[in-house]
Design a protein around this motif. Structure first.
Motif, PDB file in Angstrom:
ATOM      1  N   VAL A   1      -3.160   0.498  -3.831  1.00 48.83           N
ATOM      2  CA  VAL A   1      -2.799  -0.874  -3.479  1.00 48.83           C
ATOM      3  C   VAL A   1      -2.267  -1.570  -4.734  1.00 48.83           C
TER       4      VAL A   1
ATOM      5  N   LYS B   1       0.855  -1.185   0.000  1.00 51.72           N
ATOM      6  CA  LYS B   1       0.000   0.000   0.000  1.00 51.72           C
ATOM      7  C   LYS B   1       0.890   1.234   0.000  1.00 51.72           C
TER       8      LYS B   1
ATOM      9  N   GLU C   1      -4.735   6.266  -1.054  1.00 54.30           N
ATOM     10  CA  GLU C   1      -4.071   4.982  -0.854  1.00 54.30           C
ATOM     11  C   GLU C   1      -4.163   4.193  -2.151  1.00 54.30           C
TER      12      GLU C   1
END
Length: 59
Positions: A31, A22, A29
């Motif tokens: 991922v 992450k 954010e």
């Protein structure tokens, strides 16, 4: 960018390795997901994933 069933935005980076990593960027954010990732199977259709694999030459 993807949206989940609750209409929340989810940012992913489709890469060959480091799945689950992450990263914070521009207050979002992101991922990292890989071809075999459960997140890919849950979030992306198999056809779309195969198209990405062919476009980026991921093996």
């Amino acid at each position: 960018m993807l949206r989940d069933i609750d209409d929340n935005e989810k940012y992913i980076f489709y890469g060959p390795s480091a799945g689950g990593l992450k990263v914070q960027f521009a207050e979002q954010e992101i991922v990292v997901v890989t071809p075999g990732s459960p997140r890919v199977r849950q979030s992306v259709s198999a056809a779309w994933a195969m198209k990405l694999i062919s476009l980026f030459g991921i093996k």
